[in-house]
Design an enzyme around this catalytic site. Structure first.
Site, PDB file in Angstrom:
ATOM      1  N   GLU A  97     -25.348 -82.209  -1.323  1.00  0.00           N
ATOM      2  CA  GLU A  97     -25.413 -83.658  -1.035  1.00  0.00           C
ATOM      3  C   GLU A  97     -24.022 -84.289  -1.062  1.00  0.00           C
ATOM      4  OE1 GLU A  97     -28.445 -85.714  -3.277  1.00  0.00           O
ATOM      5  OE2 GLU A  97     -29.731 -83.952  -3.387  1.00  0.00           O
ATOM      6  N   GLU A 136     -33.024 -82.450 -10.115  1.00  0.00           N
ATOM      7  CA  GLU A 136     -32.627 -83.336 -11.225  1.00  0.00           C
ATOM      8  C   GLU A 136     -33.498 -83.182 -12.464  1.00  0.00           C
ATOM      9  OE1 GLU A 136     -32.335 -87.268  -9.538  1.00  0.00           O
ATOM     10  OE2 GLU A 136     -30.751 -86.673  -8.156  1.00  0.00           O
TER      11      GLU A 136
HETATM   12  C1  GLA Z   1     -30.443 -87.833  -5.119  1.00  0.00           C
HETATM   13  C2  GLA Z   1     -31.521 -87.083  -4.386  1.00  0.00           C
HETATM   14  C3  GLA Z   1     -31.420 -87.279  -2.910  1.00  0.00           C
HETATM   15  C4  GLA Z   1     -31.173 -88.727  -2.551  1.00  0.00           C
HETATM   16  C5  GLA Z   1     -30.008 -89.253  -3.317  1.00  0.00           C
HETATM   17  C6  GLA Z   1     -29.719 -90.688  -3.013  1.00  0.00           C
HETATM   18  O1  GLA Z   1     -29.230 -87.244  -5.013  1.00  0.00           O
HETATM   19  O2  GLA Z   1     -31.492 -85.710  -4.644  1.00  0.00           O
HETATM   20  O3  GLA Z   1     -32.601 -86.842  -2.307  1.00  0.00           O
HETATM   21  O4  GLA Z   1     -32.317 -89.486  -2.798  1.00  0.00           O
HETATM   22  O5  GLA Z   1     -30.296 -89.147  -4.681  1.00  0.00           O
HETATM   23  O6  GLA Z   1     -30.219 -91.160  -1.849  1.00  0.00           O
END
Ligand code: GLA
Length: 424
Positions: A321, A195
């Protein structure tokens, strides 16, 4: 051919048997009555292993089909059984983040924070051992994230001696990355940075500026962007120090919302920046978080893959994710974090139409993942019994994964795992 209980007529038997049985017509779920699983779905025991189905679908032996987990999922039911049957890869949901791996020394904080005397590898080791013992792959998440950076990284006097300050921060980042990469030598891909891109669409400066890393590297007039370059450089060097390379340990840049054109543009310019750095920093691809909503546009998911492919044929795409919220929240929900503007809670039993919509979307997504540049797909969780979306962006029931709260395959699972199932 799959067996179904309580089918009421010959026509129904033919129709349902096609779901998983490879019959002439499409199967259907939920059937009008009966069926072995909850909600009229086929019996859970008849579910094919997701990892096997997807490896065949994508034509890749041992294609990594992953789930993000906490250490207790390696022992708890139903998580452990689902993992062992359906998944071939795991990601640490939190256990390998910097604030877990190397927190501040107890009682220290802020500008005078110190690192704990020894790293806390135990939670990550539990995951690494589980993966190793069960012939699963391990994704590394993450070496650097602004939300989980313990403050010892940034301790020191940034006003009195900015030059030394910046050098110290850089050295701490190097030491940390070497220590962690060397400790987990069997990781097949690291989210080196998480991020780091700006959320402002097509931002003149594509980097996130509200990051302690960006701020620390900017001390004394330094180039604040260089922490990203350095993270990849140190990861490249650490990887080489354990005899690994880009063929067996991928170095990835991970971020959310690459399905939005403006965010995607920021992400790709940072990838290009690392590729152009000229320091020996290697980058092997982009991790797309894909925390999606029920109204997601699959064409934009594909566009995200294509954009990475167009940047360089050497780059890979990982889905890191994946989850699909059953709500379609407007953008201001994520700043307000209240209902409204966030969508009202469906409560414990979301409408069947919504779950069908989710199943349809999941099928389209896994079809979109069928391209050579996509080399890993991970869900952010195993089953709906444990998901961050029950508290984000608001406290509200969510059902974003392929398995239900009891750990049984949902219609979304069947939609992905069995193309003969017709989604009502
Ligand atoms: C982001 C992070 C993850 C996780 C999510 C929410 O996507 O990359 O590691 O913390 O938020 O849980």
């Amino acid at each position: 051919m799959r067996q179904f209980r309580a089918a009421t007529g010959a026509a129904l038997i033919v129709m349902l048997s096609a779901c998983g049985g490879g019959g002439d017509g499409g199967g259907s779920f939920p059937p009008p009555s009966g069926g072995g699983g909850g909600g009229g779905l086929p019996p859970p025991s008849s579910a094919p292993a997701l990892k096997t189905v997807l490896a065949a679908k994508y034509g890749v032996v041992d294609f990594p089909v992953g789930a993000a987990i906490e250490p207790n999922s390696t022992t708890n039911a139903p998580d452990r059984d689902i993992l062992l049957k359906h998944y071939s890869s795991i990601t640490a949901e939190n256990a390998m983040k910097p604030d877990t791996v190397w927190p501040n020394k107890a009682g220290t904080s802020g500008a005078t924070a110190q690192p704990a005397d020894t790293p806390n590898f135990a939670p990550g080791d539990t995951l690494a051992a589980f993966a190793f013992n069960n012939n699963m792959k391990l994704r590394g998440h993450t070496l650097l994230w602004h939300q989980t950076a313990p403050t010892w990284f940034f301790a020191g006097d940034r006003v009195g001696d900015p030059v030394s300050y910046r050098i110290n921060v850089q050295q701490r980042l190097r030491d940390y990355i070497f220590t962690v990469v060397q400790h987990f030598p069997n990781v097949y891909a690291w989210d080196v940075v998480n991020e780091v891109a700006s959320d402002t669409p097509f931002d003149a400066n594509p980097f996130r500026t509200n990051s302690p890393w960006y701020e620390a590297y900017g001390v004394g007039g330094g180039d604040p962007r260089e922490y990203v370059r350095d993270a990849f450089l140190f990861a490249t060097q650490a990887r080489a120090s354990i005899g690994k390379n880009s063929s067996n340990m991928k170095l990835m840049l991970n971020d959310y919302n690459p399905e939005l054109a403006g965010k995607r543009d920021n992400v790709l310019r940072i990838v290009q920046y690392v590729m152009d750095a000229g320091t020996g920093a290697d980058i092997n691809g982009v991790g797309h978080q894909f925390h999606l909503q029920i109204n997601a546009d699959v064409a934009q998911v594909t566009a995200a893959f294509q954009a990475v492919e167009n940047l360089s044929s050497t780059l890979e795409n990982h889905v890191t994710e994946l989850d699909v919220s059953i709500y379609a929240d407007p953008g201001d929900c994520f700043s307000a974090r209240t209902i409204p503007p966030c969508a009202a809670d469906y409560g414990a039993n979301p409408p069947a139409t919504v779950m069908s919509q989710q199943a349809t979307l999941y099928r389209a997504l896994y079809n979109a993942f069928d391209r050579p540049s996509v080399t890993s797909v991970t869900s952010w969780g195993i089953a709906d019994n444990h998901t961050w979306l029950n508290t984000f962006p608001v406290n509200r029931t969510n059902r974003p994964l392929l398995f239900d709260t009891a750990g049984n395959p949902k219609s979304a699972f069947w939609a992905v795992a069995d193309s003969s199932c017709v989604i009502p």
